[in-house]
Write a protein that holds these residues in place. Structure first.
Motif, PDB file in Angstrom:
ATOM      1  N   THR A   1       0.838  -1.207   0.000  1.00  0.00           N
ATOM      2  CA  THR A   1       0.000   0.000   0.000  1.00  0.00           C
ATOM      3  C   THR A   1       0.868   1.251   0.000  1.00  0.00           C
ATOM      4  O   THR A   1       1.959   1.278   0.565  1.00  0.00           O
ATOM      5  CB  THR A   1      -0.942   0.038   1.229  1.00  0.00           C
ATOM      6  OG1 THR A   1      -0.164   0.017   2.422  1.00  0.00           O
ATOM      7  CG2 THR A   1      -1.917  -1.124   1.201  1.00  0.00           C
TER       8      THR A   1
ATOM      9  N   GLN B   1       1.432   5.125   1.094  1.00  0.00           N
ATOM     10  CA  GLN B   1       1.071   5.905   2.262  1.00  0.00           C
ATOM     11  C   GLN B   1       1.980   7.115   2.396  1.00  0.00           C
ATOM     12  O   GLN B   1       2.887   7.320   1.601  1.00  0.00           O
ATOM     13  CB  GLN B   1       1.152   5.036   3.520  1.00  0.00           C
ATOM     14  CG  GLN B   1       2.560   4.610   3.839  1.00  0.00           C
ATOM     15  CD  GLN B   1       2.660   3.885   5.165  1.00  0.00           C
ATOM     16  OE1 GLN B   1       3.168   2.801   5.213  1.00  0.00           O
ATOM     17  NE2 GLN B   1       2.190   4.468   6.243  1.00  0.00           N
TER      18      GLN B   1
ATOM     19  N   PHE C   1      -9.050   5.814  12.801  1.00  0.00           N
ATOM     20  CA  PHE C   1      -9.289   4.552  12.112  1.00  0.00           C
ATOM     21  C   PHE C   1      -9.424   3.426  13.125  1.00  0.00           C
ATOM     22  O   PHE C   1      -8.985   3.535  14.271  1.00  0.00           O
ATOM     23  CB  PHE C   1      -8.203   4.240  11.080  1.00  0.00           C
ATOM     24  CG  PHE C   1      -6.801   4.254  11.621  1.00  0.00           C
ATOM     25  CD1 PHE C   1      -6.226   3.099  12.133  1.00  0.00           C
ATOM     26  CD2 PHE C   1      -6.056   5.421  11.611  1.00  0.00           C
ATOM     27  CE1 PHE C   1      -4.927   3.107  12.621  1.00  0.00           C
ATOM     28  CE2 PHE C   1      -4.761   5.443  12.096  1.00  0.00           C
ATOM     29  CZ  PHE C   1      -4.195   4.279  12.612  1.00  0.00           C
TER      30      PHE C   1
ATOM     31  N   TRP D   1      -7.439   4.184   1.866  1.00  0.00           N
ATOM     32  CA  TRP D   1      -8.412   4.467   2.912  1.00  0.00           C
ATOM     33  C   TRP D   1      -9.034   5.849   2.797  1.00  0.00           C
ATOM     34  O   TRP D   1      -8.386   6.817   2.419  1.00  0.00           O
ATOM     35  CB  TRP D   1      -7.759   4.303   4.292  1.00  0.00           C
ATOM     36  CG  TRP D   1      -7.431   2.870   4.546  1.00  0.00           C
ATOM     37  CD1 TRP D   1      -8.280   1.900   4.980  1.00  0.00           C
ATOM     38  CD2 TRP D   1      -6.192   2.227   4.319  1.00  0.00           C
ATOM     39  NE1 TRP D   1      -7.643   0.699   5.052  1.00  0.00           N
ATOM     40  CE2 TRP D   1      -6.351   0.874   4.651  1.00  0.00           C
ATOM     41  CE3 TRP D   1      -4.942   2.658   3.881  1.00  0.00           C
ATOM     42  CZ2 TRP D   1      -5.319  -0.056   4.560  1.00  0.00           C
ATOM     43  CZ3 TRP D   1      -3.925   1.746   3.782  1.00  0.00           C
ATOM     44  CH2 TRP D   1      -4.112   0.413   4.116  1.00  0.00           C
TER      45      TRP D   1
ATOM     46  N   GLU E   1      -9.808   7.906   5.125  1.00  0.00           N
ATOM     47  CA  GLU E   1      -9.155   8.913   5.969  1.00  0.00           C
ATOM     48  C   GLU E   1      -7.967   9.542   5.262  1.00  0.00           C
ATOM     49  O   GLU E   1      -7.741  10.741   5.364  1.00  0.00           O
ATOM     50  CB  GLU E   1      -8.694   8.309   7.299  1.00  0.00           C
ATOM     51  CG  GLU E   1      -9.752   8.278   8.357  1.00  0.00           C
ATOM     52  CD  GLU E   1     -10.203   9.649   8.813  1.00  0.00           C
ATOM     53  OE1 GLU E   1      -9.663  10.197   9.790  1.00  0.00           O
ATOM     54  OE2 GLU E   1     -11.141  10.182   8.181  1.00  0.00           O
ATOM     55  N   GLN E   2      -7.189   8.742   4.541  1.00  0.00           N
ATOM     56  CA  GLN E   2      -6.063   9.299   3.788  1.00  0.00           C
ATOM     57  C   GLN E   2      -6.561  10.300   2.758  1.00  0.00           C
ATOM     58  O   GLN E   2      -5.985  11.364   2.581  1.00  0.00           O
ATOM     59  CB  GLN E   2      -5.292   8.192   3.075  1.00  0.00           C
ATOM     60  CG  GLN E   2      -4.552   7.252   3.988  1.00  0.00           C
ATOM     61  CD  GLN E   2      -3.958   6.098   3.214  1.00  0.00           C
ATOM     62  OE1 GLN E   2      -4.630   5.470   2.397  1.00  0.00           O
ATOM     63  NE2 GLN E   2      -2.693   5.807   3.482  1.00  0.00           N
TER      64      GLN E   2
END
Length: 155
Positions: free
Chosen positions: A33, A35, A75, A122, A124-125
């Motif tokens: 992933t 990030q 989260f 996600w 939130e990101q």
């Protein structure tokens, strides 16, 4: 009665020339992933100190300035059945020369806002990078969000 939460981790969005640094995880947790910089707060460390340390450890970069992003990432952690509240920071850097920590990340890219948002998995990101883009790229960040203590300890 105290109503404060002690954070255990930080999130840092690293920016250079209006581009965002995204890094790809290569370890067991969240492998593959993309990030931003993340990490735990060590014993006795303030969140902003952890933000500076994590940027250095994960990317080899030294922030020229550090801001509170005025937003908190939330989260659910399935393994511990808990909700995390993580303070978010914005670090501006003068260099694009990234040296990754190979045990945690195997790739990096400097990308525009939409590309970063598209790569994130996600909600939130995506929510947070939109906030950061609107308040730290499209506008001059508020001086009150700058971590004043940080400049003397950045180098």
């Amino acid at each position: 009665m105290q109503s404060f939460i002690q954070p255990h981790a930080v999130t840092v969005y690293v920016i250079h020339a209006n581009k965002y640094l995204i890094i790809r995880r290569c370890c067991e947790v969240l492998n593959g992933t993309w990030q931003m910089v993340t990490g735990r707060i060590e014993e006795g460390e303030k969140a902003w100190e952890a933000a500076i340390r994590e940027v250095k450890e994960e990317t080899g970069l030294v922030p020229e300035s550090l801001y509170s992003a005025d937003i908190v990432e939330t989260f659910y952690i399935k393994a511990s059945d808990k909700i995390a509240f993580v303070p978010v920071f914005v670090a501006y850097v003068d260099s694009q020369k990234v040296k990754l920590c190979p045990s945690e990340h195997d790739a990096f890219e400097w990308v525009e806002y939409q590309e970063a948002k598209d790569r994130f998995v996600w909600f939130e990101q995506k929510r947070i990078i939109t906030h950061i883009h609107e308040n730290f790229i499209l506008k001059e960040p508020f001086a009150m969000h700058m971590i004043q203590e940080a400049p003397c300890s950045l180098k």
